[in-house]
Design an enzyme around this catalytic site. Structure first.
Site, mmCIF file in Angstrom:
data_model
loop_
_atom_site.group_PDB
_atom_site.id
_atom_site.type_symbol
_atom_site.label_atom_id
_atom_site.label_comp_id
_atom_site.label_asym_id
_atom_site.label_seq_id
_atom_site.Cartn_x
_atom_site.Cartn_y
_atom_site.Cartn_z
ATOM 1 N N CYS A 42 0.487 -1.239 -0.120
ATOM 2 C CA CYS A 42 -0.292 -0.194 0.469
ATOM 3 C C CYS A 42 1.068 1.524 0.215
ATOM 4 O O CYS A 42 0.651 2.445 -0.083
ATOM 5 C CB CYS A 42 -0.903 -0.454 0.901
ATOM 6 S SG CYS A 42 -1.732 -1.783 1.279
ATOM 7 N N TYR A 426 -16.841 15.324 21.591
ATOM 8 C CA TYR A 426 -16.754 16.704 21.409
ATOM 9 C C TYR A 426 -16.041 18.050 22.283
ATOM 10 O O TYR A 426 -16.089 17.919 22.970
ATOM 11 C CB TYR A 426 -18.755 16.758 20.542
ATOM 12 C CG TYR A 426 -18.271 18.766 20.787
ATOM 13 C CD1 TYR A 426 -17.814 19.483 19.964
ATOM 14 C CD2 TYR A 426 -19.325 19.163 22.156
ATOM 15 C CE1 TYR A 426 -18.196 20.262 19.712
ATOM 16 C CE2 TYR A 426 -19.117 20.763 21.637
ATOM 17 C CZ TYR A 426 -18.566 21.560 20.602
ATOM 18 O OH TYR A 426 -18.496 23.226 20.501
HETATM 19 P P1 FAD Z 1 -0.992 -10.063 -1.713
HETATM 20 O O1 FAD Z 1 0.019 -9.130 -0.489
HETATM 21 O O2 FAD Z 1 -0.469 -9.243 -3.210
HETATM 22 O O3 FAD Z 1 0.648 -11.480 -1.563
HETATM 23 C C1 FAD Z 1 0.401 -12.301 -2.619
HETATM 24 C C2 FAD Z 1 2.081 -12.513 -2.793
HETATM 25 O O4 FAD Z 1 1.954 -14.608 -2.958
HETATM 26 C C3 FAD Z 1 2.421 -12.357 -4.019
HETATM 27 O O5 FAD Z 1 3.713 -11.919 -3.413
HETATM 28 C C4 FAD Z 1 2.914 -13.052 -5.023
HETATM 29 O O6 FAD Z 1 4.542 -12.869 -5.427
HETATM 30 C C5 FAD Z 1 2.921 -14.450 -3.876
HETATM 31 N N1 FAD Z 1 2.467 -15.768 -4.912
HETATM 32 C C6 FAD Z 1 1.772 -15.310 -5.781
HETATM 33 N N2 FAD Z 1 1.669 -16.915 -6.759
HETATM 34 C C7 FAD Z 1 2.686 -17.180 -5.622
HETATM 35 C C8 FAD Z 1 3.115 -18.654 -5.627
HETATM 36 N N3 FAD Z 1 1.765 -19.711 -7.208
HETATM 37 N N4 FAD Z 1 3.650 -19.051 -5.228
HETATM 38 C C9 FAD Z 1 4.536 -18.663 -4.054
HETATM 39 N N5 FAD Z 1 4.162 -17.082 -3.789
HETATM 40 C C10 FAD Z 1 3.004 -16.317 -5.091
HETATM 41 N N6 FAD Z 1 -5.259 -2.167 0.537
HETATM 42 C C11 FAD Z 1 -5.906 -1.246 1.288
HETATM 43 O O7 FAD Z 1 -6.715 -1.450 2.116
HETATM 44 N N7 FAD Z 1 -5.305 0.266 1.094
HETATM 45 C C12 FAD Z 1 -4.828 0.586 0.707
HETATM 46 O O8 FAD Z 1 -4.402 1.708 0.037
HETATM 47 C C13 FAD Z 1 -4.275 -0.326 -0.902
HETATM 48 N N8 FAD Z 1 -2.726 0.632 -1.689
HETATM 49 C C14 FAD Z 1 -2.621 -0.811 -2.735
HETATM 50 C C15 FAD Z 1 -1.255 -0.101 -2.787
HETATM 51 C C16 FAD Z 1 -1.046 -1.187 -4.137
HETATM 52 C C17 FAD Z 1 -0.169 -0.469 -5.273
HETATM 53 C C18 FAD Z 1 -0.940 -2.246 -4.200
HETATM 54 C C19 FAD Z 1 -0.492 -3.394 -5.281
HETATM 55 C C20 FAD Z 1 -2.782 -2.567 -3.600
HETATM 56 C C21 FAD Z 1 -2.846 -1.994 -1.669
HETATM 57 N N9 FAD Z 1 -3.818 -2.435 -1.907
HETATM 58 C C22 FAD Z 1 -3.953 -1.741 -1.329
HETATM 59 C C23 FAD Z 1 -4.132 -3.944 -1.978
HETATM 60 C C24 FAD Z 1 -3.748 -4.767 -0.763
HETATM 61 O O9 FAD Z 1 -2.214 -4.597 -0.888
HETATM 62 C C25 FAD Z 1 -3.435 -6.119 -1.194
HETATM 63 O O10 FAD Z 1 -6.012 -6.243 -0.825
HETATM 64 C C26 FAD Z 1 -3.245 -6.774 -0.352
HETATM 65 O O11 FAD Z 1 -1.762 -7.036 -0.357
HETATM 66 C C27 FAD Z 1 -4.117 -8.482 -0.282
HETATM 67 O O12 FAD Z 1 -2.982 -9.293 0.274
HETATM 68 P P2 FAD Z 1 -2.032 -11.137 -0.075
HETATM 69 O O13 FAD Z 1 -1.610 -11.792 1.145
HETATM 70 O O14 FAD Z 1 -4.006 -11.639 -0.819
HETATM 71 O O15 FAD Z 1 -1.971 -10.788 -1.591
#
Ligand code: FAD
Length: 554
Positions: A42, A426
């Site tokens: 984020c 407040y």
């Molecule tokens: P992720 O955090 O994306 O982690 C998944 C990981 O799994 C990745 O690192 C990937 O490399 C790994 N992976 C995938 N497939 C495999 C595999 N087959 N084997 C091994 N590893 C694998 N959300 C908010 O609520 N507020 C915000 O301000 C916000 N800002 C954001 C800004 C950006 C630029 C981005 C990209 C996202 C933002 N988000 C925000 C969304 C938030 O980051 C995601 O909702 C959150 O990270 C999801 O968590 P996750 O564990 O599902 O996936």
């Protein structure tokens, strides 16, 4: 107990850390395809914009720190490429060497996230075209900006990440255009609140091309890119960022025969188990239940991913926990505005076939007489029994705390009648004795009790002037801001003395600037036997919604 976790960032790292706190003996293997675990996705746009200066601040943990603190077996550059459910093992590939091996599990947690959607258009792979998910993506964008010093960028997609990128690119001195296929940015907002964002973006010289899609990206003679839109229009720029949304990374699950749901997300039950009870799915890859509809949904946000991770760890550790659902609470900074939502918006409620009403107030974020008060717009969507179904707020200050109160109220099952009674902190620098959340509760409750009937800005065009009398109760000097065609101006203070000018045989549609004086006028007229309705949000909301939408494509 051996637990393997695929994905080492928001959801995956949460499962691992929580599970260790519950079970000191569990063997926990965290598999991450990328070079980093537990990084602050984020924060990436703010590093690009230079707000976060130190790249190390984005690395919340390293494999070493996770091992030292939580005794986790963390493997970066390790991609899970296949699941053998009968053998309960995962094939892992080292992305640097190509070497493969099997890793067994008792429980497997999938938290692989979602990948940026890349529209299948010609030129999407050209140099200068980026998308943003990981630290390497961030490094590539930052290096391009530092080395090439682009003057113009096009961000394709006006969702959260697109808007954050637009702001941060602008911060580095780049002139930005946002291209958005829909007629508005930030889809969780209803149009009239999105219109406020459009106008604010324009005031900060960010161009918008709404209702237009990406057709192709071409190289320009002499360097740079030509972004060709479906309308036929093209925009010259030195860089483009694709931010049109995300796609759940569910291939691994699909290949293993696990059930998928909407948008290809991995289907889960109330314990976040997939169709195989020994495999859980969480975060951006998972389909979960929506708190308001009770139906399936896909909400890619960090808060839910973290909480789902915690819950799965509890379930694996044998605790009787149940996921009650996601409500989609979110907030985004758009230059000087904060834009926040929770629950469902109008379109989503209509799609879900849920009956609802809405109310809008414009309220000062703290006592108006105390210096520095600024206005916020709150829209509340509520059900026939007063259930809170959704809320949206746009404003310069105090938005975060109001959305959090409303999000808490929604989750707790409070009604609009409870909002009237909430006793919130407040003193003049912080709020009002009847703060914005109370005010929206008053308006919504008045509506349900029948003290006030409302119409919304989009119903104005359909008013029948032979049957509806439009009454503007603002003071005459306010009319320079514009007025609704055909409205008759009788300032609130004169409504009683000039009642003879208001016809009894027509419905009276009353408005003022923001709604308060119109409400007073409605109460006066209703008690004199008039059929009267209030334009919710007043002329402010109406003019924002019907005004020029700051669309550079005209
Ligand atoms: P992720 O955090 O994306 O982690 C998944 C990981 O799994 C990745 O690192 C990937 O490399 C790994 N992976 C995938 N497939 C495999 C595999 N087959 N084997 C091994 N590893 C694998 N959300 C908010 O609520 N507020 C915000 O301000 C916000 N800002 C954001 C800004 C950006 C630029 C981005 C990209 C996202 C933002 N988000 C925000 C969304 C938030 O980051 C995601 O909702 C959150 O990270 C999801 O968590 P996750 O564990 O599902 O996936």
């Amino acid at each position: 107990m051996k637990v393997a976790i695929v994905g080492g960032v928001a959801g995956g790292a949460s499962v691992a850390a929580r599970l260790r706190r519950l079970d000191e003996k569990a063997e926990i293997v965290l598999l991450e395809r990328g070079p980093h675990v537990s990084f602050a996705n984020c924060g990436l746009p703010y590093y690009i914009g230079g707000v976060i200066r130190d790249r190390n601040r984005l690395l919340l943990h390293t494999p070493g720190s996770l091992h030292a603190v939580f005794n986790l077996d963390v493997r970066v550059d390790s991609e899970a490429i296949q699941i053998d459910r009968s053998a309960k093992s995962v094939t892992v590939r080292n992305v640097n060497t190509g070497e493969q091996y099997q890793e067994s599990y008792d429980k497997l947690v999938l938290s692989p996230g979602a990948a940026p959607l890349v529209p299948p258009v010609p030129g999407r792979d050209l140099p200068g075209v980026f998308s943003l998910r990981s630290l390497p993506d961030t490094d590539a964008i930052k290096a391009f900006i530092d080395e090439r010093k682009p003057g113009r960028a096009v961000v394709i997609g006006g969702r959260f990440i697109g808007i954050e990128l637009a702001e941060n690119l602008h911060r580095t001195g780049i002139q930005v255009t946002i291209v958005e296929m829909m007629d508005q940015v930030l889809l969780p907002l209803d149009y009239e609140l999105a219109a406020m964002v459009h106008q604010h973006l324009q005031s900060r010289h960010v161009q918008l091309a709404l209702s237009d899609g990406l057709q192709a990206i071409e190289l320009r003679d002499g360097g740079g890119l030509k972004i060709v839109l479906q309308s036929g229009r093209s925009i010259d720029a030195e860089m483009a960022i694709l931010a049109v949304g995300v796609r759940p990374e569910s291939r691994l699950a699909q290949d293993a025969g696990l059930a998928l749901g909407i948008r290809g997300a991995i289907a889960t039950n109330e314990h976040l188990q997939t169709s195989d009870p020994d495999i859980y799915a969480i975060g951006d890859a998972a389909q979960v239940t929506h708190l308001v509809t009770g139906g399936p949904t896909h909400v890619p946000l960090a808060g839910p991913a973290n909480k789902q991770g915690r819950l799965v760890a509890d379930h694996i550790a044998g605790r009787a926990v149940r996921y009650r659902g996601v409500q989609g609470t979110s907030i985004v900074q758009v230059f000087d505005l904060a834009v926040a939502t929770t629950g469902l918006n109008r379109k989503q409620l209509e799609q879900a076939g849920m009956s609802y009403q809405s109310a809008i107030v414009h309220a000062a974020h703290h006592a108006g007489y105390y210096p520095g008060a600024s206005s916020m717009t709150i829209k509340l969507l509520f059900g026939p029994e007063g259930q809170i179904l959704g809320a949206q707020i746009v404003g310069a200050a105090g938005v975060d705390k109001r959305i959090d109160v409303l999000a808490t109220a929604l989750r707790a099952g409070l009604t609009v009648f409870d909002l009237e009674e909430l006793e919130l902190a407040y003193a003049p620098p912080y709020g009002s004795a009847r703060g914005p959340v109370n005010l929206i509760g008053f308006v919504a409750s008045n509506t349900l009790r029948g003290d006030l009937k409302v119409i919304t800005w989009d119903q104005v065009a359909a008013l029948d002037r032979s049957r509806d009398f439009i009454l503007d109760v603002r003071d005459p000097e306010e009319l320079v801001a514009g007025s609704i065609e055909g409205a008759v101006n009788i300032p609130l203070r004169q409504v009683r003395s000039r009642m003879g000018e208001i016809p009894k045989d027509r419905r009276i549609v009353v408005y003022c600037a923001v709604g308060q004086r119109a409400y007073y006028a409605c109460r006066i007229l209703a008690q004199h036997g008039y059929d009267v309705v209030d334009l919710t949000g007043g002329y402010t909301t109406y003019s924002q919604a019907v005004g020029p939408r700051s669309d550079s494509s005209g």
